[in-house]
Design an enzyme around this catalytic site. Structure first.
Site, short mmCIF file in Angstrom:
data_model
loop_
_atom_site.label_atom_id
_atom_site.label_comp_id
_atom_site.label_asym_id
_atom_site.label_seq_id
_atom_site.Cartn_x
_atom_site.Cartn_y
_atom_site.Cartn_z
N CYS A 170 -66.36 -76.89 -17.43
CA CYS A 170 -65.18 -76.26 -16.83
C CYS A 170 -64.40 -75.45 -17.86
O CYS A 170 -64.04 -75.95 -18.92
CB CYS A 170 -64.29 -77.35 -16.23
SG CYS A 170 -62.79 -76.71 -15.44
N SER A 195 -61.64 -72.29 -5.43
CA SER A 195 -60.59 -72.70 -6.36
C SER A 195 -59.75 -71.48 -6.74
O SER A 195 -60.29 -70.45 -7.14
CB SER A 195 -61.19 -73.33 -7.61
OG SER A 195 -60.18 -73.63 -8.55
N GLY A 244 -63.75 -65.41 -12.91
CA GLY A 244 -62.92 -64.65 -12.00
C GLY A 244 -62.05 -65.49 -11.08
O GLY A 244 -62.24 -66.70 -10.96
N GLU A 245 -61.08 -64.84 -10.45
CA GLU A 245 -60.18 -65.45 -9.47
C GLU A 245 -60.64 -65.03 -8.07
O GLU A 245 -60.52 -63.86 -7.70
CB GLU A 245 -58.74 -65.00 -9.72
CG GLU A 245 -57.76 -65.25 -8.59
CD GLU A 245 -57.66 -66.70 -8.14
OE1 GLU A 245 -57.93 -66.94 -6.94
OE2 GLU A 245 -57.35 -67.56 -8.97
N CYS A 301 -58.92 -70.99 -20.57
CA CYS A 301 -60.16 -70.51 -19.95
C CYS A 301 -60.84 -69.46 -20.81
O CYS A 301 -60.22 -68.45 -21.19
CB CYS A 301 -59.86 -69.94 -18.57
SG CYS A 301 -61.33 -69.36 -17.69
N CYS A 306 -55.42 -67.17 -18.20
CA CYS A 306 -55.14 -68.60 -18.38
C CYS A 306 -55.56 -69.00 -19.79
O CYS A 306 -56.68 -68.70 -20.22
CB CYS A 306 -55.89 -69.42 -17.33
SG CYS A 306 -55.35 -69.09 -15.62
N CYS A 328 -61.90 -61.71 -15.88
CA CYS A 328 -60.77 -62.20 -15.08
C CYS A 328 -59.48 -61.63 -15.67
O CYS A 328 -59.33 -61.57 -16.89
CB CYS A 328 -60.72 -63.73 -15.09
SG CYS A 328 -59.42 -64.43 -14.06
N GLU A 385 -72.03 -65.21 -15.39
CA GLU A 385 -72.71 -66.49 -15.51
C GLU A 385 -72.52 -67.32 -14.25
O GLU A 385 -71.47 -67.26 -13.60
CB GLU A 385 -72.21 -67.26 -16.74
CG GLU A 385 -72.65 -66.64 -18.05
CD GLU A 385 -72.12 -67.36 -19.27
OE1 GLU A 385 -72.83 -67.38 -20.30
OE2 GLU A 385 -71.00 -67.89 -19.22
N LEU A 437 -54.02 -76.38 -11.08
CA LEU A 437 -52.60 -76.69 -11.22
C LEU A 437 -52.19 -76.84 -12.69
O LEU A 437 -51.46 -76.03 -13.24
CB LEU A 437 -52.29 -77.95 -10.43
CG LEU A 437 -50.84 -78.30 -10.17
CD1 LEU A 437 -50.10 -77.19 -9.47
CD2 LEU A 437 -50.76 -79.60 -9.35
N HIS A 438 -52.57 -77.96 -13.30
CA HIS A 438 -52.49 -78.20 -14.74
C HIS A 438 -51.10 -78.45 -15.33
O HIS A 438 -51.02 -78.92 -16.48
CB HIS A 438 -53.18 -77.08 -15.52
CG HIS A 438 -54.53 -76.72 -14.98
ND1 HIS A 438 -55.51 -77.66 -14.78
CD2 HIS A 438 -55.04 -75.54 -14.54
CE1 HIS A 438 -56.58 -77.07 -14.26
NE2 HIS A 438 -56.32 -75.80 -14.09
N CYS A 490 -72.03 -73.35 -9.24
CA CYS A 490 -70.73 -72.77 -9.57
C CYS A 490 -70.91 -71.26 -9.68
O CYS A 490 -71.65 -70.78 -10.55
CB CYS A 490 -70.23 -73.37 -10.89
SG CYS A 490 -68.62 -72.75 -11.41
#
Length: 369
Positions: free
Chosen positions: A357, A208, A176-177, A136, A133, A129, A101, A232-233, A122
């Site tokens: 997000c 990111s 994904g990262e 996510c 997380c 991924c 997506e 970060l979070h 985006c």
């Protein structure tokens, strides 16, 4: 010598995988002048044509040869959804049948012409991924594979061809990262920011990462001109590890050292992304810890509302997470600002179509009729 029969489509090389230099080598191998490569490159990126047939200043024989050796369609649009706020989510199908997506996000602010000041795409970098997380939705898909250079670039060009106004910004914040697909991501950046391409400026592109220290340092060493954002979070290792298992490998101390290294090498500010979770990371002490991190190098903090991922059916901590209430959300932001932190509030654009997000997880696979 040209091929007498067209090879299987799956065996063709993707034209979007090729840099201008690689196109020049290909043309030289075929006995063509080097300027032919620039013509192809400009057709692809400046004019954003959708086929070799549209390249009218190339001979028919040359266009035929391009079709024999190169493929033009690394993805197709399987679905398209439009939010009440104008955000558009695209479901793309890849040549192997897998799906990703991408999201086009118009800014809330308008210019003097009444147009959106920014239109941000985006972009995804992996199918699924591996980082797991807990907040996510993409983590529910697990990792299938990295995207190719062509599959990354084609997201931008396909959306741009369907959009009346020019895309102004690009963020690697989709599925994904990006640091786990570093080479393909950076080659895609080099192509779309090339002066002959005229797609986007590097300063309009943000990558990111969840905090892959080796990737941050490599990006610094290579002096990559795009912007860096850190997902970060949490500023306590125990909590951050619960939310983001990557913290087991690279904890907050190592991440902070990598950010210091990045700034020393590049002198560029960083952006921190911080999702607020009720009773987990939204206290005054959390604001103090975040401010301490934010002041290490020039930076800004994007505070982000938590968007539900219940539709994925994830269990454990993912199911327990709740958004911070509105009053506490704004209290936290005020506390950060009182601590001399530059704060931005990330909008929830596309929430009604699971495009906000953290929500990308192929929620819709049906082609709208």
């Amino acid at each position: 010598m040209a091929l007498t029969t067209t090879p299987d489509k799956a065996a063709l090389r993707q034209v979007y995988d090729l840099s201008l230099n690689e196109l020049e080598v290909l043309c030289a191998d075929w006995g063509e002048k080097s300027y032919r490569a620039r013509q192809i490159f400009q057709w692809l990126y400046s004019r954003k044509v959708a086929s070799f047939d549209a390249m009218s200043n190339l001979s028919q024989d040359f266009r035929h040869r391009l079709r024999e050796y190169l493929d033009f369609t690394p993805l197709s649009t399987a679905n398209k959804q439009t939010s009440n706020d104008g955000t558009v989510k695209y479901l793309f199908r890849l040549p192997d049948g897998r799906e990703i997506e991408s999201v086009l996000i118009p800014s809330e602010t308008l210019n003097e012409k009444g147009e959106h000041k920014r239109r941000t795409i985006c972009v995804s970098t992996q199918v699924g991924c591996p980082l797991d997380c807990k907040f996510c939705a993409t983590a529910a898909l697990k990792l299938k594979r990295n995207l190719s250079v062509a599959e990354i670039i084609a997201q931008v060009l396909t959306v741009q061809r369907e959009t009346a106004n020019r895309i102004t910004n690009m963020v690697f914040m989709g599925m994904g990262e990006p640091m786990l697909n570093y080479d393909n991501v950076m080659k895609a950046v080099e192509i779309i920011t090339h002066p002959e391409a005229q797609v986007l400026s590097p300063r309009r592109i943000t990558l990111s990462t969840a905090g892959l220290v080796n990737g941050i340092k490599r990006m610094a060493d290579e002096r990559r001109p795009i912007k860096l954002a850190i997902s970060l979070h949490a500023l306590r290792d125990e909590l951050r590890t619960q939310l983001m298992p990557i913290n087991k490998k690279w904890n907050l101390r190592q991440l902070g050292e990598a950010i210091d290294y990045y700034y020393r090498k590049t002198r560029r500010a960083v952006t921190y992304e911080y999702i607020l979770f009720k009773d987990l990371n939204d206290s005054y002490q959390d604001a103090v810890r975040l401010a301490r991190m934010a002041r290490r190098v020039p930076s800004k903090v994007n505070v982000i509302p938590f968007h539900s991922i219940e539709f994925t059916g994830r269990d454990g901590l993912s199911r327990q997470l709740q958004p911070t209430g509105s009053d506490d959300f704004h209290r936290f932001i005020a506390q950060l600002r009182s601590l001399d932190v530059t704060v931005m509030i990330r909008s929830s654009s596309g929430k009604d179509i699971q495009a906000a997000c953290g929500q990308l997880a192929l929620a819709s696979r049906r082609v709208d009729g």
